[in-house]
Design a protein around this motif. Structure first.
Motif, PDB file in Angstrom:
ATOM      1  N   ARG A 340      -7.258  -7.767   3.088  1.00 27.79           N
ATOM      2  CA  ARG A 340      -5.990  -7.772   3.822  1.00 27.79           C
ATOM      3  C   ARG A 340      -5.512  -6.353   4.127  1.00 27.79           C
ATOM      4  N   GLY A 341      -6.450  -5.524   4.522  1.00 22.84           N
ATOM      5  CA  GLY A 341      -6.120  -4.172   4.937  1.00 22.84           C
ATOM      6  C   GLY A 341      -6.048  -3.159   3.816  1.00 22.84           C
ATOM      7  N   ALA A 342      -6.046  -3.602   2.551  1.00 20.16           N
ATOM      8  CA  ALA A 342      -5.961  -2.682   1.423  1.00 20.16           C
ATOM      9  C   ALA A 342      -7.349  -2.138   1.087  1.00 20.16           C
ATOM     10  N   ALA A 357     -10.939   0.035  -8.232  1.00 22.58           N
ATOM     11  CA  ALA A 357      -9.568   0.437  -7.908  1.00 22.58           C
ATOM     12  C   ALA A 357      -9.129  -0.277  -6.632  1.00 22.58           C
ATOM     13  N   ASN A 358      -8.235  -1.217  -6.777  1.00 17.98           N
ATOM     14  CA  ASN A 358      -7.703  -1.941  -5.623  1.00 17.98           C
ATOM     15  C   ASN A 358      -6.465  -1.237  -5.081  1.00 17.98           C
ATOM     16  N   ASN A 359      -6.132  -1.534  -3.837  1.00 16.21           N
ATOM     17  CA  ASN A 359      -4.918  -1.000  -3.211  1.00 16.21           C
ATOM     18  C   ASN A 359      -4.862   0.522  -3.232  1.00 16.21           C
ATOM     19  N   VAL A 360      -5.997   1.148  -2.956  1.00 16.38           N
ATOM     20  CA  VAL A 360      -6.022   2.601  -2.862  1.00 16.38           C
ATOM     21  C   VAL A 360      -5.267   3.024  -1.602  1.00 16.38           C
ATOM     22  N   ASP A 361      -4.421   4.002  -1.743  1.00 15.92           N
ATOM     23  CA  ASP A 361      -3.563   4.451  -0.648  1.00 15.92           C
ATOM     24  C   ASP A 361      -4.410   5.137   0.432  1.00 15.92           C
ATOM     25  N   PRO A 362      -4.437   4.582   1.648  1.00 15.72           N
ATOM     26  CA  PRO A 362      -5.217   5.234   2.714  1.00 15.72           C
ATOM     27  C   PRO A 362      -4.779   6.668   2.976  1.00 15.72           C
TER      28      PRO A 362
END
Length: 375
Positions: A340-342, A357-362
């Motif tokens: 979902r884009g993360a 590591a999930n939801n790494v900041d782009p």
């Protein structure tokens, strides 16, 4: 079944009714017919072969199949990553049908990871699923891509975005064929060996530091390193066949690496998969240091070992242009692990301490790559 000796190993991938053996050692190509006939009696084969590999070793394989009374046809395909494409996939499926192979017959993948991925995908969908045998001929394929059932092809939008999970019936890893690899190809495969130590086997990484020379020289340590790598992957696959959890750890270095390959347009003159993984693992370690997750000395130690093996560890070592921040971030956004884009990356807290590591900041990845490109 093949006897277990210091130079001949068997690793079992435990997946219930889809379990299979990986046979590792010298002289297995000459025994391929016997092993396949014992497992798949009366099956006919389509050999899907890398043309360079077929020139070197195809006669030995076919002679072994003939001795075992196994009917076979051969389809030769060009070497290189561009072969993992829709047109070649369609051609392999069509050849399976042209040969009138039945579901009880099998496809034999004879080459490196490109051929294994392509032939396995074709076997996975032809006749709604046929059996297939992996005969990997590169170090990279023997320790990684031939094991675990990931098959597929590339899309212009990214690497390995089209495929299926389809386990082989048998893997035959003849260590003798590795003698015909170039130094560059062998080193590229070694990157995937190092990966297993960096994921969660620090003792294996320490052993590799001590034995790298013997592995490259072709001593018994080579078969031991291949068997240890296959065992590591087999254990992960047995616990997470479809990459819903910890199997994602096997992608250490691959999110960065796949983006580099895609930007390089899969040009093997510029970059091959193992080299991309090496740079990707170095990037993952340096990013982990930047985030305060990993001690700097651990990252340097990992990078130093890759360099000592003759592998690249920085983007600037790739010949040619095109590695812009926008191009890399565009490819990273297409990675299979995006949810979902993360962004999802495999990062590390030190040697053998990798984690998902999930939801790494782009934005953090963007700033990191900007600094790497300017280094």
């Amino acid at each position: 079944m093949t006897d277990e000796t210091p130079s001949r190993r068997t690793v079992r991938v435990e997946l219930g009714p889809r379990s299979y053996d990986i046979l590792i050692g010298s002289g297995l190509l000459a025994e391929a017919g016997r092993e396949i006939a014992a497992l798949l009696p009366k099956a006919r084969l389509l050999i899907v072969a890398d043309e360079r590999v077929d020139d070197l070793h195809g006669a030995a394989l076919r002679a072994s199949l003939d001795r075992a009374g196994i009917g076979h046809a051969t389809m030769r395909l060009p070497s290189g990553e561009p072969t993992k494409s829709f047109p070649h996939f369609e051609a392999v499926v069509d050849r399976i049908l042209e040969e009138r192979l039945e579901r009880g017959d099998a496809v034999l993948a004879f080459g490196g990871g490109v051929i294994g991925d392509l032939a396995g995908f074709a076997a996975g969908v032809a006749r709604r699923g046929m059996r297939f045998v992996q005969v990997p001929t590169s170090l990279l394929a023997q320790v990684d891509s031939s094991v675990g059932g990931k098959t597929g092809i590339n899309s212009p939008r990214g690497k390995n975005l089209v495929g299926v999970f389809h386990q082989p019936a048998l893997v035959l890893a003849d260590t003798d064929v590795l003698e015909t690899l170039s130094a560059r190809e062998f080193a590229a495969g070694y990157a995937e060996v190092v990966k297993y130590g960096l994921i969660d086997r620090p003792d294996f990484f320490h052993w590799l530091e001590a034995k790298r020379g013997a592995i490259f020289a072709g001593g018994p340590e080579r078969a031991e390193a291949i068997a240890a790598s296959c065992q590591a992957k087999a254990e992960v696959v047995a616990g997470d066949e479809r990459e819903d959890g910890n199997r994602a750890l096997l992608n250490l270095g691959h999110t960065f690496g796949h983006a580099l390959e895609s930007v390089a347009r899969y040009d093997a003159e510029r970059l091959v998969h193992g080299e991309a993984v090496s740079i990707g693992m170095a990037l993952a370690h340096r990013y982990s240091v930047r985030q305060g997750l990993c001690p700097g000395q651990d990252a340097e130690r990992a990078v130093a070992h890759l360099r000592a093996a003759g592998l690249p560890t920085r983007i600037q070592e790739i010949p040619g242009s095109g590695f812009t921040l926008d191009a890399l971030m565009s490819k990273i956004a297409q990675d299979k692990k995006v949810v979902r884009g993360a962004l999802t990356f495999i990062l590390t807290r030190g040697i053998g301490q990798s984690f998902v590591a999930n939801n790494v900041d782009p934005a953090e990845i963007t700033r990191f790559l900007e600094a790497e490109l300017a280094a």
